[in-house]
Design a protein around this motif. Structure first.
Motif, PDB file in Angstrom:
ATOM      1  N   GLU A 128       5.481   5.109   2.331  1.00 35.30           N
ATOM      2  CA  GLU A 128       4.329   4.220   2.338  1.00 35.30           C
ATOM      3  C   GLU A 128       4.477   3.157   1.238  1.00 35.30           C
ATOM      4  O   GLU A 128       4.190   1.984   1.433  1.00 35.30           O
ATOM      5  CB  GLU A 128       3.089   5.077   2.085  1.00 35.30           C
ATOM      6  N   ILE A 129       4.931   3.592   0.091  1.00 33.99           N
ATOM      7  CA  ILE A 129       5.074   2.695  -1.048  1.00 33.99           C
ATOM      8  C   ILE A 129       6.152   1.652  -0.797  1.00 33.99           C
ATOM      9  O   ILE A 129       6.023   0.508  -1.211  1.00 33.99           O
ATOM     10  CB  ILE A 129       5.401   3.513  -2.316  1.00 33.99           C
ATOM     11  N   ARG A 130       7.198   2.049  -0.091  1.00 35.59           N
ATOM     12  CA  ARG A 130       8.251   1.102   0.222  1.00 35.59           C
ATOM     13  C   ARG A 130       7.659  -0.086   0.983  1.00 35.59           C
ATOM     14  O   ARG A 130       7.959  -1.234   0.700  1.00 35.59           O
ATOM     15  CB  ARG A 130       9.338   1.779   1.061  1.00 35.59           C
ATOM     16  N   PHE A 131       6.793   0.199   1.946  1.00 41.40           N
ATOM     17  CA  PHE A 131       6.153  -0.856   2.719  1.00 41.40           C
ATOM     18  C   PHE A 131       5.157  -1.620   1.857  1.00 41.40           C
ATOM     19  O   PHE A 131       5.057  -2.833   1.941  1.00 41.40           O
ATOM     20  CB  PHE A 131       5.471  -0.278   3.959  1.00 41.40           C
ATOM     21  N   ALA A 132       4.409  -0.887   1.023  1.00 40.54           N
ATOM     22  CA  ALA A 132       3.430  -1.535   0.150  1.00 40.54           C
ATOM     23  C   ALA A 132       4.142  -2.511  -0.782  1.00 40.54           C
ATOM     24  O   ALA A 132       3.659  -3.608  -1.032  1.00 40.54           O
ATOM     25  CB  ALA A 132       2.665  -0.488  -0.651  1.00 40.54           C
ATOM     26  N   ALA A 133       5.289  -2.105  -1.294  1.00 39.12           N
ATOM     27  CA  ALA A 133       6.036  -2.966  -2.209  1.00 39.12           C
ATOM     28  C   ALA A 133       6.451  -4.254  -1.513  1.00 39.12           C
ATOM     29  O   ALA A 133       6.428  -5.325  -2.111  1.00 39.12           O
ATOM     30  CB  ALA A 133       7.275  -2.231  -2.729  1.00 39.12           C
TER      31      ALA A 133
ATOM     32  N   GLY B 192      -2.537  -8.507  -3.625  1.00 40.49           N
ATOM     33  CA  GLY B 192      -3.903  -8.312  -3.189  1.00 40.49           C
ATOM     34  C   GLY B 192      -4.060  -8.279  -1.676  1.00 40.49           C
ATOM     35  O   GLY B 192      -5.169  -8.163  -1.189  1.00 40.49           O
ATOM     36  N   ALA B 193      -2.967  -8.353  -0.944  1.00 46.38           N
ATOM     37  CA  ALA B 193      -3.064  -8.263   0.510  1.00 46.38           C
ATOM     38  C   ALA B 193      -3.418  -6.839   0.913  1.00 46.38           C
ATOM     39  O   ALA B 193      -3.249  -5.913   0.139  1.00 46.38           O
ATOM     40  CB  ALA B 193      -1.746  -8.680   1.154  1.00 46.38           C
ATOM     41  N   GLY B 194      -3.879  -6.681   2.111  1.00 45.40           N
ATOM     42  CA  GLY B 194      -4.176  -5.347   2.601  1.00 45.40           C
ATOM     43  C   GLY B 194      -5.652  -5.135   2.790  1.00 45.40           C
ATOM     44  O   GLY B 194      -6.467  -5.946   2.354  1.00 45.40           O
ATOM     45  N   GLU B 195      -5.995  -4.044   3.411  1.00 42.07           N
ATOM     46  CA  GLU B 195      -7.358  -3.659   3.782  1.00 42.07           C
ATOM     47  C   GLU B 195      -7.934  -4.655   4.765  1.00 42.07           C
ATOM     48  O   GLU B 195      -8.650  -5.562   4.410  1.00 42.07           O
ATOM     49  CB  GLU B 195      -8.268  -3.489   2.578  1.00 42.07           C
TER      50      GLU B 195
END
Ligand SMILES: [Zn+2]
Length: 73
Positions: A57-62, A70-73
């Protein structure tokens, strides 16, 4: 190895880092997790090893963070 944090307010020990509200990756295997205690509602922040199940998950988040903070949600 446990992936739980302890709430400093009510001493609950079952705060699952996988249920974090936010996570700031410090190193590839360590992150600052912020979550809300399900028992007393306190905000808990703690540096913890990143559980194996979160690594992917973190790999994608990075990648997302690299594309725009601040992208996401
Ligand atoms: Zn608590």
């Amino acid at each position: 190895m446990t992936d739980n944090l302890t709430c400093p307010a009510c001493k609950a020990t079952d705060l699952d880092v996988c249920k974090y509200d936010s996570m700031m990756v410090l190193r590839k295997d360590t992150a600052l997790f912020s979550l809300r205690c399900p028992h007393c509602g306190a905000s808990v922040s703690s540096v913890h090893a990143i559980p194996a199940q979160l690594r992917e998950e973190i790999r994608f988040a990075a990648i997302e963070v690299g594309a725009g903070m601040g992208a996401g949600e």
